[in-house]
Design an enzyme around this catalytic site. Structure first.
Site, PDB file in Angstrom:
ATOM      1  N   LEU A  70      65.000  53.771  75.028  1.00  0.00           N
ATOM      2  CA  LEU A  70      66.305  53.172  74.751  1.00  0.00           C
ATOM      3  C   LEU A  70      66.663  53.489  73.308  1.00  0.00           C
ATOM      4  CD1 LEU A  70      65.869  49.593  76.308  1.00  0.00           C
ATOM      5  CD2 LEU A  70      67.019  51.552  77.344  1.00  0.00           C
ATOM      6  N   ASP A  71      67.966  53.633  73.033  1.00  0.00           N
ATOM      7  CA  ASP A  71      68.402  53.803  71.656  1.00  0.00           C
ATOM      8  C   ASP A  71      67.910  52.622  70.820  1.00  0.00           C
ATOM      9  OD1 ASP A  71      69.741  56.065  72.376  1.00  0.00           O
ATOM     10  OD2 ASP A  71      71.745  55.170  72.293  1.00  0.00           O
ATOM     11  N   ARG A  72      67.725  52.861  69.557  1.00  0.00           N
ATOM     12  CA  ARG A  72      67.290  51.794  68.648  1.00  0.00           C
ATOM     13  C   ARG A  72      68.249  50.607  68.697  1.00  0.00           C
ATOM     14  NH1 ARG A  72      65.187  52.973  62.547  1.00  0.00           N
ATOM     15  NH2 ARG A  72      64.600  50.850  61.985  1.00  0.00           N
TER      16      ARG A  72
ATOM     17  N   THR B  26      70.160  49.651  71.174  1.00  0.00           N
ATOM     18  CA  THR B  26      70.297  49.068  72.506  1.00  0.00           C
ATOM     19  C   THR B  26      69.198  48.048  72.760  1.00  0.00           C
ATOM     20  OG1 THR B  26      71.232  51.146  73.312  1.00  0.00           O
ATOM     21  CG2 THR B  26      70.448  49.596  74.969  1.00  0.00           C
TER      22      THR B  26
END
Length: 323
Positions: free
Chosen positions: A142-144, A146
């Site tokens: 996951l993106d940082r 998110t």
């Protein structure tokens, strides 16, 4: 003085020896069994043999001699990451499922999944410290910025099975996002090509000297609710996993960037009243639901993440519902 520790729900099903090794990773097993034989380690006041299966609510007697084997207060990795015992306990509290093969976290916004240059704290390094006798492997990311459901493998077999689940799209992902704009039509499929935050309708080779070819990016979406033509509460189901896919598709294809996205939505201003309501540095994107097969049992698991604290007042005020 001995410490009495209550077994948590996420630790249920763990053998007593493994429970001790996770909390006291440098403890020799011979020391553990010696303490068991001497009656120093007990479960619910009964002498322990070491192979007991723990249940939620069990009370374990931990002799004070084991304190020297506890996870050290500060952990420094080869990449320079540093995190404290409090950081590890915080991540432990983010666990929503844990067994011998996998651990599932409710990842907080702002915490990196993978360590690297300049990243002090990351889930992969911290999970390895929480489970020192397991082989921690990332199987998706996951993106940082998110938040939400993140599954991590704890052994090589589980990593191989889960990696295949994600690569073949057998795992089903659902995200909830608050978008800055009135999304129309209310449902559909975005199907195009992406590279470096740009979208293309055809897989043409870029003339920028990189030689990179755009990769296909597919996202299904459904608008669940809207607020005054300014905000849209959207359910996303990505069929591919490109970097920043949902953020790019929101901003460039739906023309409604995700609230809090300073990278792709910085130039789209909110209405004054809404701005004060939504004033936060967090990204309003939640990995809400993940459906996948357990790597050992094959049983279908459905993992859900709760709405993060920073999103709850907004969702409640706008009377948006979960799907």
């Amino acid at each position: 003085m001995a410490e009495m520790v209550t077994v948590s729900k996420i630790e249920e099903g763990t053998r007593l020896l493994r429970w001790f090794l996770r909390r006291y990773p440098s403890m020799p097993q011979r020391e553990f069994y010696k303490l068991c034989r001497g009656g120093q380690i007990r479960v619910n006041s009964s002498r322990a043999r070491g192979q007991e299966i723990l249940s939620s609510g069990d009370v374990v007697r931990v002799p004070p001699t084991l304190n020297s084997y506890a996870i050290v207060p500060v952990k420094k990795t080869e990449s320079g990451s540093r995190f404290s015992l409090a950081d590890l306990e915080y991540l432990r509290q983010c666990i929503i499922h844990n067994d011998e093969d996998i651990v599932v976290f409710n990842k907080p916004a702002g915490l990196a999944v993978q360590g690297g240059t300049g990243i002090r704290k990351s889930i992969d390094k911290m999970a390895a410290a929480l489970f020192p006798y397991d082989k921690i492997s990332l199987v998706h990311r996951l993106d940082r910025e998110t938040s939400g459901v993140l599954v991590v493998a704890k052994n090589q077999k589980a990593a191989q099975v889960l990696s295949n689940e994600f690569q073949t799209k057998a795992a089903h992902k659902e995200y909830l996002a608050l978008l800055n704009g009135d999304v129309k039509p209310s449902h559909g499929v975005i199907d195009n090509y992406m590279v470096k935050g740009q979208v293309f309708e055809d897989p043409v080779r870029l003339n920028n000297g990189t030689g990179q070819r755009p990769q296909r990016a597919i996202t299904e979406y459904q608008v669940l609710s809207q607020a005054g033509g300014h905000l849209s509460w959207v359910l996303f189901s990505p069929k591919t996993g490109r970097t920043h896919q949902l953020r790019v598709h929101s901003a460039l294809c739906l023309h409604a960037p995700i609230v809090g996205d300073i990278l792709y939505g910085a130039d789209k201003k909110l209405d004054g009243a809404l701005r004060s309501l939504l004033e936060t540095n967090n990204l309003f994107l939640l990995a809400y639901k993940l459906t996948f097969r357990h790597p050992s049992s094959g049983k279908t698991l459905v993992m859900r993440a709760p709405i993060p604290d920073f999103m709850q007042p907004v969702i409640k005020f706008l009377e948006f519902k979960l799907p």
